[in-house]
Design a protein around this motif. Structure first.
Motif, PDB file in Angstrom:
ATOM      1  N   LEU A   1     -50.549 -17.331  20.567  1.00  0.00           N
ATOM      2  CA  LEU A   1     -50.847 -16.908  19.188  1.00  0.00           C
ATOM      3  C   LEU A   1     -51.596 -17.968  18.384  1.00  0.00           C
ATOM      4  CD1 LEU A   1     -47.691 -14.887  18.050  1.00  0.00           C
ATOM      5  CD2 LEU A   1     -49.753 -14.096  19.214  1.00  0.00           C
TER       6      LEU A   1
ATOM      7  N   ASN B   1     -39.686 -13.209  11.764  1.00  0.00           N
ATOM      8  CA  ASN B   1     -40.327 -12.378  12.778  1.00  0.00           C
ATOM      9  C   ASN B   1     -39.441 -12.034  13.960  1.00  0.00           C
ATOM     10  OD1 ASN B   1     -42.807 -12.289  11.435  1.00  0.00           O
ATOM     11  ND2 ASN B   1     -43.436 -14.263  12.283  1.00  0.00           N
ATOM     12  N   LEU B   2     -38.289 -12.749  14.117  1.00  0.00           N
ATOM     13  CA  LEU B   2     -37.608 -12.664  15.412  1.00  0.00           C
ATOM     14  C   LEU B   2     -36.120 -12.333  15.398  1.00  0.00           C
ATOM     15  CD1 LEU B   2     -39.198 -15.867  17.040  1.00  0.00           C
ATOM     16  CD2 LEU B   2     -39.926 -13.504  17.315  1.00  0.00           C
TER      17      LEU B   2
ATOM     18  N   HIS C   1     -43.327 -24.354   9.390  1.00  0.00           N
ATOM     19  CA  HIS C   1     -44.083 -23.811   8.257  1.00  0.00           C
ATOM     20  C   HIS C   1     -43.147 -23.678   7.059  1.00  0.00           C
ATOM     21  CE1 HIS C   1     -42.314 -19.803   8.964  1.00  0.00           C
ATOM     22  NE2 HIS C   1     -42.416 -20.099  10.243  1.00  0.00           N
TER      23      HIS C   1
ATOM     24  N   ASP D   1     -42.115 -24.995  14.763  1.00  0.00           N
ATOM     25  CA  ASP D   1     -42.538 -23.861  13.906  1.00  0.00           C
ATOM     26  C   ASP D   1     -42.321 -24.263  12.437  1.00  0.00           C
ATOM     27  OD1 ASP D   1     -43.550 -21.284  13.518  1.00  0.00           O
ATOM     28  OD2 ASP D   1     -41.563 -20.345  13.551  1.00  0.00           O
TER      29      ASP D   1
ATOM     30  N   TRP E   1     -41.823  -6.113  23.192  1.00  0.00           N
ATOM     31  CA  TRP E   1     -42.091  -7.543  23.406  1.00  0.00           C
ATOM     32  C   TRP E   1     -40.756  -8.253  23.653  1.00  0.00           C
ATOM     33  CZ3 TRP E   1     -46.061 -10.781  20.162  1.00  0.00           C
ATOM     34  CH2 TRP E   1     -46.126 -12.078  20.662  1.00  0.00           C
TER      35      TRP E   1
ATOM     36  N   ILE F   1     -45.495 -18.232  23.283  1.00  0.00           N
ATOM     37  CA  ILE F   1     -45.904 -17.535  22.047  1.00  0.00           C
ATOM     38  C   ILE F   1     -46.913 -18.400  21.291  1.00  0.00           C
ATOM     39  CG2 ILE F   1     -45.099 -16.768  19.774  1.00  0.00           C
ATOM     40  CD1 ILE F   1     -42.527 -15.837  21.057  1.00  0.00           C
TER      41      ILE F   1
ATOM     42  N   PHE G   1     -38.293 -22.833  18.269  1.00  0.00           N
ATOM     43  CA  PHE G   1     -39.477 -23.174  19.063  1.00  0.00           C
ATOM     44  C   PHE G   1     -39.436 -24.646  19.514  1.00  0.00           C
ATOM     45  CE2 PHE G   1     -40.793 -19.280  17.155  1.00  0.00           C
ATOM     46  CZ  PHE G   1     -41.835 -18.765  17.915  1.00  0.00           C
TER      47      PHE G   1
ATOM     48  N   ARG H   1     -55.081 -19.336  12.774  1.00  0.00           N
ATOM     49  CA  ARG H   1     -54.241 -18.277  13.366  1.00  0.00           C
ATOM     50  C   ARG H   1     -53.490 -17.483  12.296  1.00  0.00           C
ATOM     51  NH1 ARG H   1     -48.330 -18.088  14.680  1.00  0.00           N
ATOM     52  NH2 ARG H   1     -47.477 -19.957  13.734  1.00  0.00           N
ATOM     53  N   ARG H   2     -53.106 -18.128  11.196  1.00  0.00           N
ATOM     54  CA  ARG H   2     -52.387 -17.407  10.137  1.00  0.00           C
ATOM     55  C   ARG H   2     -53.324 -16.502   9.333  1.00  0.00           C
ATOM     56  NH1 ARG H   2     -46.861 -17.477  10.890  1.00  0.00           N
ATOM     57  NH2 ARG H   2     -46.076 -19.586  11.151  1.00  0.00           N
TER      58      ARG H   2
ATOM     59  N   LEU I   1     -51.793 -12.816  14.881  1.00  0.00           N
ATOM     60  CA  LEU I   1     -50.724 -11.814  14.739  1.00  0.00           C
ATOM     61  C   LEU I   1     -49.837 -12.064  13.521  1.00  0.00           C
ATOM     62  CD1 LEU I   1     -48.997  -9.536  16.509  1.00  0.00           C
ATOM     63  CD2 LEU I   1     -47.434 -11.472  16.663  1.00  0.00           C
ATOM     64  N   ALA I   2     -49.468 -13.337  13.321  1.00  0.00           N
ATOM     65  CA  ALA I   2     -48.482 -13.649  12.275  1.00  0.00           C
ATOM     66  C   ALA I   2     -49.180 -14.280  11.077  1.00  0.00           C
ATOM     67  CB  ALA I   2     -47.412 -14.593  12.829  1.00  0.00           C
TER      68      ALA I   2
ATOM     69  N   VAL J   1     -40.837  -8.668  15.034  1.00  0.00           N
ATOM     70  CA  VAL J   1     -42.111  -8.403  14.362  1.00  0.00           C
ATOM     71  C   VAL J   1     -42.952  -7.353  15.109  1.00  0.00           C
ATOM     72  CG1 VAL J   1     -43.316 -10.326  15.500  1.00  0.00           C
ATOM     73  CG2 VAL J   1     -44.124  -9.545  13.302  1.00  0.00           C
TER      74      VAL J   1
ATOM     75  N   ALA K   1     -39.028  -9.485  20.169  1.00  0.00           N
ATOM     76  CA  ALA K   1     -39.618 -10.015  18.934  1.00  0.00           C
ATOM     77  C   ALA K   1     -39.586  -8.924  17.873  1.00  0.00           C
ATOM     78  CB  ALA K   1     -41.046 -10.478  19.196  1.00  0.00           C
TER      79      ALA K   1
HETATM   80  C1  SR1 Z   1     -43.900 -13.179  17.681  1.00  0.00           C
HETATM   81  S1  SR1 Z   1     -43.479 -14.536  16.740  1.00  0.00           S
HETATM   82  C2  SR1 Z   1     -44.770 -14.816  15.615  1.00  0.00           C
HETATM   83  C3  SR1 Z   1     -44.648 -16.089  14.877  1.00  0.00           C
HETATM   84  O1  SR1 Z   1     -43.420 -16.117  14.173  1.00  0.00           O
HETATM   85  C4  SR1 Z   1     -42.772 -17.357  14.384  1.00  0.00           C
HETATM   86  O2  SR1 Z   1     -42.188 -17.834  13.217  1.00  0.00           O
HETATM   87  C5  SR1 Z   1     -43.853 -18.283  14.905  1.00  0.00           C
HETATM   88  O3  SR1 Z   1     -44.612 -18.854  13.873  1.00  0.00           O
HETATM   89  C6  SR1 Z   1     -44.647 -17.343  15.733  1.00  0.00           C
HETATM   90  O4  SR1 Z   1     -45.928 -17.821  16.041  1.00  0.00           O
END
Ligand code: SR1
Ligand code: MG
Length: 395
Positions: free
Chosen positions: A179, A42-43, A234, A232, A73, A175, A252, A338-339, A343-344, A68, A66
């Motif tokens: 988020l 995403n970044l 995941h 982060d 942003w 973030i 993060f 949240r997933r 947003l993400a 994404v 960002a």
């Molecule tokens: C704007 S960043 C969105 C997500 O991507 C990153 O990997 C984190 O999980 C964050 O919450």
């Protein structure tokens, strides 16, 4: 001296990334280098450079926004330094599970590191139907080592306080605060969900019992500097094969509640169990192994390396592990929600081709997320958690 290194910040291209690798003498002089930008997160930008013998390096560069969302942003470049410093510290404590950093440059916001392109991103590999039999135990060991040796149990108190300062990471933490711990529970623009989920989502927005528990978890994320977290963790932050696991992308990183990293691992495994029902028992077994290895390794370190005067007081170790576990259950719930509607998203769910099945899977992750947040006080052991996951009754 080089053109690339003399410049102020500029996003690299495949050509300038090669120039940089040459300037740093990372390959022998006569090498023929090729480069591909492979960043799918995403970044950041991620360049894979290799020579004619397939020997490679990775150059990761933070963008000042960002990716994404786009340039609207803005995002601090300092995260590249946080990430590089975290990688080095995690490498020290869990050498088998972290890539080596070769070079960092704060102006360019780059980290040059070990090439892991022989491995696969765990999320992709799992979605493609592969199993990684050692992943869960590797993650248990990695997290036990990193969370023990960066906590006051394994680290001199003064040193820990210095590290807490070094890893203050307000922009990236914000973030997560927004988020994960705020936006999904309110009607915010960042949220993203199918119209078919609207009534389930509105129910969450009106659920004051749930919102109270999320507020408590959010406060824990904001205030409890228990250990240096990845932040982060995941399955998109893991490179894997059947034999190897490497944890990447700790931009993060900050000192926070240990259960947050543990919970993210659990939730991202659970997405697989929900998206691919036929795999659910195998995935639950990975969740069990992950926690059991974490608990065992953390307990060994506690016995042998604990600096706390109260280390051997009966009940202190089990109190600590119990807290980590119950926090993790709650944080896993927040990640599931949240997933699904924030947003993400995750490809495990979004990639399900059949719309009806995709929506049903998302309804399940929302219900399970809510239940884990609300029931974390009752789910006191891994076996209770697994039995609850197996029940498939998450109301
Ligand atoms: C704007 S960043 C969105 C997500 O991507 C990153 O990997 C984190 O999980 C964050 O919450
Ligand atoms: Mg990342």
């Amino acid at each position: 001296m080089s053109t690339v290194l003399q410049e102020t910040y500029q996003p690299l291209t495949e050509e300038t990334a090669i120039s940089l690798a040459k300037e740093r003498n990372l390959f022998s002089e006569n090498s023929t280098l090729s480069c591909t930008e492979i960043g799918d997160g995403n970044l950041n930008l991620v360049f894979h450079i290799k020579d004619q013998d397939e020997k490679g390096i990775i150059i990761k560069q933070a963008l000042p926004y960002a990716k994404v969302v786009g340039e609207s942003w803005p995002l601090t470049l300092k995260r590249a330094t946080i990430e590089a410093e975290a990688l080095k510290l995690f490498k020290k404590h869990a050498p088998d599970f972290v890539p080596e950093v070769y070079y960092t440059n704060e102006t360019l916001a780059i980290t040059i590191m070990e090439d892991l392109s022989h491995l696969t991103i765990a999320r992709k590999g799992l979605i493609d139907g592969n199993d990684y039999p050692l992943l869960a135990s590797h993650l248990g060991t990695y997290l036990a080592n990193t969370t023990f040796f960066t906590s006051e149990f394994g680290l001199d108190k003064g040193e820990k306080k210095e590290l807490v300062g070094k890893f203050i990471n307000p922009e990236l933490c914000k973030i997560t605060e927004d988020l994960i711990f705020s936006d999904p529970y309110f009607d915010e623009e960042t949220n993203d969900f199918e119209p078919q989920l609207a009534s389930a989502v509105e129910k969450l927005w009106n659920d004051s019992e749930l919102k109270l528990q999320v507020a408590i978890l959010r406060k824990s994320f904001l205030t409890e500097a228990e250990a240096l977290l990845h932040g982060d963790l995941h399955t998109g932050s893991l490179f894997v094969s059947k034999e190897q696991t490497k944890v990447i992308d700790p931009e993060f990183a900050y000192f926070g509640p240990v259960g947050f990293d543990i919970g993210q691992v659990i939730a991202n495994l659970v997405f697989q169990a929900i998206a691919f029902e036929e795999k659910s028992e195998a995935i639950f077994s990975h969740v069990r192994t992950f926690w059991n290895v974490y608990e065992k390794q953390f307990s060994i370190l506690w016995e042998n390396d604990n600096l706390e005067p109260f280390a051997h007081i009966d009940g202190f170790l089990s109190h600590t592990l119990q807290k980590y576990f119950q926090d993790a259950v709650g944080f896993a719930g927040c990640e599931l929600i949240r997933r699904t509607i924030g947003l993400a998203h995750v490809a495990d769910l979004d990639g399900l081709p059949n719309e009806k099945e995709r929506i049903a899977a998302k309804e399940t992750t929302l219900a399970l997320g809510r239940a884990l947040i609300l029931k974390r006080a009752e789910l006191t052991s891994i076996e209770q958690l697994i039995t609850f996951l197996q029940s498939k009754n998450y109301e």
